[in-house]
Design a protein around this motif. Structure first.
Motif, PDB file in Angstrom:
ATOM      1  N   ILE A  49       0.872  -1.179   0.000  1.00 27.87           N
ATOM      2  CA  ILE A  49       0.000   0.000   0.000  1.00 27.87           C
ATOM      3  C   ILE A  49       0.904   1.223   0.000  1.00 27.87           C
ATOM      4  N   PHE A  50       0.840   2.011  -1.057  1.00 27.82           N
ATOM      5  CA  PHE A  50       1.589   3.274  -1.131  1.00 27.82           C
ATOM      6  C   PHE A  50       0.653   4.368  -0.621  1.00 27.82           C
ATOM      7  N   ARG A  51       0.893   4.832   0.596  1.00 27.00           N
ATOM      8  CA  ARG A  51      -0.012   5.787   1.244  1.00 27.00           C
ATOM      9  C   ARG A  51       0.589   7.184   1.268  1.00 27.00           C
ATOM     10  N   ALA A  52      -0.199   8.175   0.859  1.00 26.51           N
ATOM     11  CA  ALA A  52       0.229   9.573   0.867  1.00 26.51           C
ATOM     12  C   ALA A  52      -0.559  10.331   1.927  1.00 26.51           C
ATOM     13  N   ASP A  53       0.123  10.817   2.955  1.00 29.34           N
ATOM     14  CA  ASP A  53      -0.515  11.590   4.014  1.00 29.34           C
ATOM     15  C   ASP A  53      -0.441  13.093   3.730  1.00 29.34           C
ATOM     16  N   ASP A  54      -1.295  13.842   4.434  1.00 32.29           N
ATOM     17  CA  ASP A  54      -1.234  15.314   4.493  1.00 32.29           C
ATOM     18  C   ASP A  54      -1.938  16.043   3.362  1.00 32.29           C
ATOM     19  N   LEU A  55      -2.816  15.405   2.611  1.00 38.21           N
ATOM     20  CA  LEU A  55      -3.587  16.147   1.618  1.00 38.21           C
ATOM     21  C   LEU A  55      -4.322  17.281   2.331  1.00 38.21           C
ATOM     22  N   GLY A  56      -4.211  18.498   1.783  1.00 35.37           N
ATOM     23  CA  GLY A  56      -4.829  19.665   2.387  1.00 35.37           C
ATOM     24  C   GLY A  56      -3.865  20.537   3.170  1.00 35.37           C
ATOM     25  N   TYR A  57      -2.624  20.062   3.377  1.00 39.77           N
ATOM     26  CA  TYR A  57      -1.662  20.781   4.206  1.00 39.77           C
ATOM     27  C   TYR A  57      -1.252  22.119   3.589  1.00 39.77           C
ATOM     28  N   SER A  58      -0.997  22.102   2.298  1.00 37.48           N
ATOM     29  CA  SER A  58      -0.644  23.333   1.585  1.00 37.48           C
ATOM     30  C   SER A  58      -0.900  23.118   0.100  1.00 37.48           C
ATOM     31  N   GLU A  59      -0.823  24.195  -0.674  1.00 38.48           N
ATOM     32  CA  GLU A  59      -1.032  24.066  -2.111  1.00 38.48           C
ATOM     33  C   GLU A  59       0.027  23.166  -2.738  1.00 38.48           C
ATOM     34  N   GLY A  60       1.272  23.315  -2.292  1.00 40.55           N
ATOM     35  CA  GLY A  60       2.351  22.488  -2.831  1.00 40.55           C
ATOM     36  C   GLY A  60       2.177  21.021  -2.506  1.00 40.55           C
ATOM     37  N   VAL A  61       1.715  20.735  -1.301  1.00 40.12           N
ATOM     38  CA  VAL A  61       1.460  19.342  -0.924  1.00 40.12           C
ATOM     39  C   VAL A  61       0.325  18.767  -1.765  1.00 40.12           C
ATOM     40  N   ASN A  62      -0.729  19.548  -1.964  1.00 33.35           N
ATOM     41  CA  ASN A  62      -1.847  19.080  -2.790  1.00 33.35           C
ATOM     42  C   ASN A  62      -1.385  18.741  -4.206  1.00 33.35           C
ATOM     43  N   LEU A  63      -0.563  19.606  -4.775  1.00 34.05           N
ATOM     44  CA  LEU A  63      -0.087  19.378  -6.140  1.00 34.05           C
ATOM     45  C   LEU A  63       0.797  18.131  -6.208  1.00 34.05           C
ATOM     46  N   GLY A  64       1.636  17.944  -5.187  1.00 33.03           N
ATOM     47  CA  GLY A  64       2.501  16.773  -5.176  1.00 33.03           C
ATOM     48  C   GLY A  64       1.717  15.480  -5.054  1.00 33.03           C
ATOM     49  N   ILE A  65       0.718  15.467  -4.171  1.00 36.07           N
ATOM     50  CA  ILE A  65      -0.089  14.258  -4.007  1.00 36.07           C
ATOM     51  C   ILE A  65      -0.902  13.979  -5.266  1.00 36.07           C
ATOM     52  N   GLU A  66      -1.472  15.023  -5.855  1.00 35.21           N
ATOM     53  CA  GLU A  66      -2.231  14.817  -7.091  1.00 35.21           C
ATOM     54  C   GLU A  66      -1.357  14.167  -8.158  1.00 35.21           C
ATOM     55  N   LYS A  67      -0.115  14.600  -8.272  1.00 40.13           N
ATOM     56  CA  LYS A  67       0.784  14.038  -9.271  1.00 40.13           C
ATOM     57  C   LYS A  67       1.083  12.575  -8.991  1.00 40.13           C
ATOM     58  N   THR A  68       1.248  12.221  -7.705  1.00 42.66           N
ATOM     59  CA  THR A  68       1.573  10.826  -7.378  1.00 42.66           C
ATOM     60  C   THR A  68       0.397   9.892  -7.609  1.00 42.66           C
ATOM     61  N   ILE A  69      -0.810  10.445  -7.646  1.00 43.41           N
ATOM     62  CA  ILE A  69      -1.987   9.638  -8.000  1.00 43.41           C
ATOM     63  C   ILE A  69      -2.126   9.562  -9.514  1.00 43.41           C
ATOM     64  N   LYS A  70      -2.076  10.717 -10.149  1.00 39.42           N
ATOM     65  CA  LYS A  70      -2.325  10.817 -11.590  1.00 39.42           C
ATOM     66  C   LYS A  70      -1.238  10.124 -12.407  1.00 39.42           C
ATOM     67  N   LYS A  71       0.013  10.266 -11.989  1.00 37.25           N
ATOM     68  CA  LYS A  71       1.128   9.736 -12.767  1.00 37.25           C
ATOM     69  C   LYS A  71       1.944   8.691 -12.003  1.00 37.25           C
ATOM     70  N   GLY A  72       1.445   8.291 -10.827  1.00 40.36           N
ATOM     71  CA  GLY A  72       2.222   7.380 -10.003  1.00 40.36           C
ATOM     72  C   GLY A  72       1.415   6.238  -9.434  1.00 40.36           C
ATOM     73  N   VAL A  73       1.860   5.730  -8.286  1.00 40.42           N
ATOM     74  CA  VAL A  73       1.314   4.496  -7.732  1.00 40.42           C
ATOM     75  C   VAL A  73       0.448   4.709  -6.494  1.00 40.42           C
ATOM     76  N   VAL A  74       0.240   5.948  -6.077  1.00 37.74           N
ATOM     77  CA  VAL A  74      -0.533   6.205  -4.859  1.00 37.74           C
ATOM     78  C   VAL A  74      -2.014   5.945  -5.099  1.00 37.74           C
ATOM     79  N   ARG A  75      -2.597   5.114  -4.235  1.00 40.93           N
ATOM     80  CA  ARG A  75      -4.032   4.819  -4.291  1.00 40.93           C
ATOM     81  C   ARG A  75      -4.686   4.966  -2.914  1.00 40.93           C
ATOM     82  N   THR A  76      -3.899   5.350  -1.911  1.00 39.53           N
ATOM     83  CA  THR A  76      -4.408   5.549  -0.555  1.00 39.53           C
ATOM     84  C   THR A  76      -3.926   6.912  -0.059  1.00 39.53           C
ATOM     85  N   VAL A  77      -4.861   7.750   0.371  1.00 44.44           N
ATOM     86  CA  VAL A  77      -4.546   9.145   0.692  1.00 44.44           C
ATOM     87  C   VAL A  77      -5.224   9.557   1.991  1.00 44.44           C
ATOM     88  N   GLY A  78      -4.473  10.253   2.858  1.00 41.09           N
ATOM     89  CA  GLY A  78      -5.022  10.785   4.094  1.00 41.09           C
ATOM     90  C   GLY A  78      -5.309  12.268   3.963  1.00 41.09           C
TER      91      GLY A  78
END
Length: 254
Positions: free
Chosen positions: A5-34
């Motif tokens: 399980i590739f889990r990405a925490d901290d969605l909502g923390y900042s604009e930069g964090v949101n953009l980074g997490i979105e990229k790891t879902i859209k172009k990467g392996v993240v399927r679990t997000v906090g």
């Protein structure tokens, strides 16, 4: 086949964090997000990922920003300016956390999650604070509403059961020499057949993150890792299957 399980925490923390997490879902392996729900960028963070097929959890936060519930009823959790105390205050033992206050705020954040996302969280767990009272309150709210509680386990040898499977957790981003590629290889080269969770905090560094968080460079490293590990053929090389908490539960009920 190794299940991770590739889990990405901290969605909502900042604009930069949101953009980074979105990229790891859209172009990467993240399927679990906090998702953190009490911050300025929480709503936009959710909107950026709402159309992806992900396992979305509530990342309960009592160490940054302002509470969701009534500030006047949270004297052990907030400072005079109405904002939460920092994680260093809690973790350093400078503050005695009140269970009822944490329960009240956690429940309020759960209800905010339902209002924002129009759905139940797939799981609940904590953010940054290492305190047993904090953990107990989150677990109690999770049990009240029938949500999967994910504890903080400090060693990859520790495990919990989800869907009848043993699940282990890895979070090494706080280490001074952290390399997500090395953590991934260590997970893959282990001999056990249990499910492994690689907890990450991907994001791009912006002004808000610089002011609020001590975790900076590892976030950028994790964006690169999570978006390249499949492209580099390493999932195929190590015969890795990406899964989620929700998939583990559905497999048991099937």
């Amino acid at each position: 086949m190794k299940e991770i399980i590739f889990r990405a925490d901290d969605l909502g923390y900042s604009e930069g964090v949101n953009l980074g997490i979105e990229k790891t879902i859209k172009k990467g392996v993240v399927r679990t997000v906090g998702l953190i729900v009490n911050l300025e960028h929480s709503q936009e963070g959710y909107e950026m990922v709402q159309n992806f097929e992900i396992c979305l959890g509530l990342h309960v936060n009592i160490s940054y920003g302002k509470p969701v519930s009534d500030v006047s009823k949270l004297p052990s959790l907030v400072k005079e300016n109405g904002c939460f105390r920092s994680s260093s205050e809690y973790n350093g033992g400078k503050v005695k956390i009140d269970y009822d206050e944490v329960f009240r705020e956690t429940e309020a954040q759960y209800l905010r999650f339902r209002e924002m996302c129009r759905r139940e969280p797939d799981y609940m767990e904590g953010h940054a604070v290492l305190n047993e009272i904090y953990f107990q309150a989150i677990q109690a709210v999770a049990e009240k509403y029938g949500i999967q509680y994910i504890p903080v386990l400090t060693s990859p040898e520790d495990f919990m059961l989800i869907g009848g499977r043993r699940v282990h957790f890895w979070m090494e981003s706080m280490q001074p020499d952290y390399d997500p590629w090395r953590t991934f290889r260590n997970i893959c080269e282990g001999s056990r057949e249990d499910v492994e969770v690689m907890i990450c905090h991907p994001g791009f560094v912006d002004d808000e993150l610089l002011l609020a968080s001590s975790l900076l460079i590892p976030r950028v490293k994790e964006v690169a890792f999570l978006t390249r590990v499949e492209q580099n053929g390493m999932l195929q090389q190590y015969q890795v299957k990406s899964t989620t908490y929700r998939q583990l539960e559905s497999e048991e009920s099937a």
